[in-house]
Design an enzyme around this catalytic site. Structure first.
Site, PDB file in Angstrom:
ATOM      1  N   SER A 141      83.840 -28.009 -59.551  1.00  0.00           N
ATOM      2  CA  SER A 141      82.408 -28.314 -59.728  1.00  0.00           C
ATOM      3  C   SER A 141      82.268 -29.733 -60.271  1.00  0.00           C
ATOM      4  CB  SER A 141      81.804 -27.334 -60.740  1.00  0.00           C
ATOM      5  OG  SER A 141      80.546 -27.803 -61.183  1.00  0.00           O
ATOM      6  N   TYR A 164      82.439 -23.388 -69.020  1.00  0.00           N
ATOM      7  CA  TYR A 164      82.353 -23.474 -67.556  1.00  0.00           C
ATOM      8  C   TYR A 164      83.017 -24.759 -67.055  1.00  0.00           C
ATOM      9  CZ  TYR A 164      80.149 -23.736 -62.929  1.00  0.00           C
ATOM     10  OH  TYR A 164      79.935 -23.839 -61.577  1.00  0.00           O
TER      11      TYR A 164
HETATM   12  N1  LIG Z   1      75.509 -23.641 -57.127  1.00  0.00           N
HETATM   13  C1  LIG Z   1      75.969 -24.783 -57.615  1.00  0.00           C
HETATM   14  O1  LIG Z   1      75.194 -25.748 -57.901  1.00  0.00           O
HETATM   15  C2  LIG Z   1      77.438 -24.973 -57.790  1.00  0.00           C
HETATM   16  C3  LIG Z   1      77.915 -26.262 -58.072  1.00  0.00           C
HETATM   17  C4  LIG Z   1      79.283 -26.435 -58.255  1.00  0.00           C
HETATM   18  C5  LIG Z   1      80.145 -25.357 -58.136  1.00  0.00           C
HETATM   19  N2  LIG Z   1      79.643 -24.109 -57.882  1.00  0.00           N
HETATM   20  C6  LIG Z   1      80.593 -23.009 -57.757  1.00  0.00           C
HETATM   21  O2  LIG Z   1      80.440 -22.423 -56.488  1.00  0.00           O
HETATM   22  C7  LIG Z   1      80.755 -21.022 -56.559  1.00  0.00           C
HETATM   23  C8  LIG Z   1      79.613 -20.189 -55.996  1.00  0.00           C
HETATM   24  O3  LIG Z   1      78.412 -20.487 -56.686  1.00  0.00           O
HETATM   25  P1  LIG Z   1      77.001 -19.780 -56.363  1.00  0.00           P
HETATM   26  O4  LIG Z   1      75.955 -20.767 -56.661  1.00  0.00           O
HETATM   27  O5  LIG Z   1      77.059 -19.121 -55.015  1.00  0.00           O
HETATM   28  O6  LIG Z   1      76.998 -18.688 -57.563  1.00  0.00           O
HETATM   29  P2  LIG Z   1      76.877 -17.077 -57.591  1.00  0.00           P
HETATM   30  O7  LIG Z   1      76.855 -16.710 -59.027  1.00  0.00           O
HETATM   31  O8  LIG Z   1      75.738 -16.650 -56.727  1.00  0.00           O
HETATM   32  O9  LIG Z   1      78.205 -16.608 -56.876  1.00  0.00           O
HETATM   33  C9  LIG Z   1      79.353 -16.192 -57.579  1.00  0.00           C
HETATM   34  C10 LIG Z   1      79.850 -14.897 -56.958  1.00  0.00           C
HETATM   35  O10 LIG Z   1      81.064 -14.544 -57.634  1.00  0.00           O
HETATM   36  C11 LIG Z   1      81.019 -13.147 -57.902  1.00  0.00           C
HETATM   37  N3  LIG Z   1      81.892 -12.848 -59.068  1.00  0.00           N
HETATM   38  C12 LIG Z   1      81.669 -13.228 -60.354  1.00  0.00           C
HETATM   39  N4  LIG Z   1      82.655 -12.764 -61.136  1.00  0.00           N
HETATM   40  C13 LIG Z   1      83.514 -12.086 -60.323  1.00  0.00           C
HETATM   41  C14 LIG Z   1      84.723 -11.379 -60.554  1.00  0.00           C
HETATM   42  N5  LIG Z   1      85.263 -11.270 -61.800  1.00  0.00           N
HETATM   43  N6  LIG Z   1      85.355 -10.800 -59.501  1.00  0.00           N
HETATM   44  C15 LIG Z   1      84.817 -10.879 -58.248  1.00  0.00           C
HETATM   45  N7  LIG Z   1      83.658 -11.535 -57.975  1.00  0.00           N
HETATM   46  C16 LIG Z   1      83.022 -12.134 -59.006  1.00  0.00           C
HETATM   47  C17 LIG Z   1      79.572 -12.847 -58.184  1.00  0.00           C
HETATM   48  O11 LIG Z   1      79.298 -11.448 -58.028  1.00  0.00           O
HETATM   49  C18 LIG Z   1      78.879 -13.733 -57.163  1.00  0.00           C
HETATM   50  O12 LIG Z   1      78.674 -13.055 -55.941  1.00  0.00           O
HETATM   51  C19 LIG Z   1      81.090 -20.757 -58.030  1.00  0.00           C
HETATM   52  O13 LIG Z   1      82.493 -20.927 -58.230  1.00  0.00           O
HETATM   53  C20 LIG Z   1      80.360 -21.864 -58.743  1.00  0.00           C
HETATM   54  O14 LIG Z   1      80.923 -22.136 -60.012  1.00  0.00           O
HETATM   55  C21 LIG Z   1      78.316 -23.903 -57.709  1.00  0.00           C
END
Ligand SMILES: NC(=O)c1ccc[n+]([C@@H]2O[C@H](COP(=O)([O-])OP(=O)(O)OC[C@H]3O[C@@H](n4cnc5c(N)ncnc54)[C@H](O)[C@@H]3O)[C@@H](O)[C@H]2O)c1
Length: 259
Positions: A141, A164
């Site tokens: 991220s 995080y």
């Molecule tokens: N959205 C953003 O701006 C952004 C930016 C940088 C990085 N990210 C990264 O991208 C990824 C996806 O982000 P998103 O926005 O779709 O978030 P999100 O929270 O919608 O998706 C995360 C998913 O991981 C699942 N999850 C959480 N803990 C778990 C576990 N212990 N075992 C199995 N599944 C688990 C959740 O149920 C969820 O479906 C994440 O790693 C997040 O840190 C997101």
């Protein structure tokens, strides 16, 4: 189709950006294992992928649990015969309790968001080692680079930038050390560091003014949609990146300019 015949495991694939990765892989001909704690959404995503013509299964497991992940990998091999790609996308993000600063909770975030990557890699590695090929894609991220976010330090307190961000920095480190260790088996390990991406999770977790500031800090002056990350994940999964390993690609409209 750039991923025809390949089998991809996508953690956190039930919703948000992970679901977009699954849909991108399906369009490129891969079979997909949707891995997520959210059982119903994982099953709905897998069903939608099958409806679109892909082979897909759902696995309601915890990425921090080695026994559950080993059982998932065995089930994927039974179903599809191999594992070519692992996307380590699951993280506590939407579900983050921003008010909980207890040490116990911070440990939980590191357990899932950082050690979960190691657990999942260990689960799929035996298949990749046997095949002498594989691509592991870790999701870091922009939060891994707090010095490049272009925001006043006080604002960093309101985005999930401590445990995080620490976990996401560790993802960059793991990407390099795993790439070094697994290269001898022709297993590649790369990472993507997305910028602020307007998933449902971001709308819930990141306050609007912070999103605006990040947009202003971006050379391209915009935020991302989940679909904006799909091309990079397909590239890293495919043989187009066959000689790339140990790299973290910043896909953030030009905030953190690495290198
Ligand atoms: N959205 C953003 O701006 C952004 C930016 C940088 C990085 N990210 C990264 O991208 C990824 C996806 O982000 P998103 O926005 O779709 O978030 P999100 O929270 O919608 O998706 C995360 C998913 O991981 C699942 N999850 C959480 N803990 C778990 C576990 N212990 N075992 C199995 N599944 C688990 C959740 O149920 C969820 O479906 C994440 O790693 C997040 O840190 C997101």
């Amino acid at each position: 189709m750039r991923l025809a015949g390949k089998v991809a495991v996508v953690t956190g694939g039930a919703q948000g950006i992970g679901r977009a990765y699954c849909e991108g892989f399906a369009r490129e001909g891969a079979a997909i294992a949707v891995v997520d704690l959210r059982r119903e959404q994982a099953e709905a995503t897998a069903a939608a992928l099958r409806e679109a013509g892909a082979r897909a299964t759902a696995h309601a497991v915890n990425v921090a649990d080695q026994a559950e992940m080993d059982a998932m990998a065995a089930a994927v091999e039974r179903e599809f015969g191999r594992i070519d790609v692992l996307v380590n996308n699951a993280a506590i993000y939407q579900d983050m309790d921003m008010g909980d600063q207890s040490l116990e909770y911070l440990r939980r975030i590191l357990d899932v968001n950082l050690l979960g990557i190691l657990v999942c890699a260990r689960a799929v590695f035996p298949a990749m080692k046997r095949q002498r090929s594989g691509s592991i894609i870790n999701i870091s991220s922009g939060a891994a680079y707090p010095d490049r976010l272009g925001m006043p330090a006080r604002d960093l307190e309101t985005v999930p930038s401590f445990a995080y961000g620490l976990a996401k920095s560790g993802v960059v480190y793991y990407t390099k050390t795993m790439a070094r260790a697994l290269g001898q088996y022709n297993v590649r390990v790369n990472a993507i560091a997305p910028g602020v991406t307007m998933s449902e999770a971001t709308r819930k977790v990141v306050p609007g003014p912070i999103v605006e500031r990040l947009k202003a800090a971006a050379a391209l002056g915009r935020t991302l949609e989940p679909a904006d990350l799909v091309g990079t994940v397909v590239f890293l999964a495919s043989d187009d990146s066959a000689l790339m390993t140990g790299q973290t690609l910043s896909v953030d409209a030009g905030v953190a300019m690495l290198g």
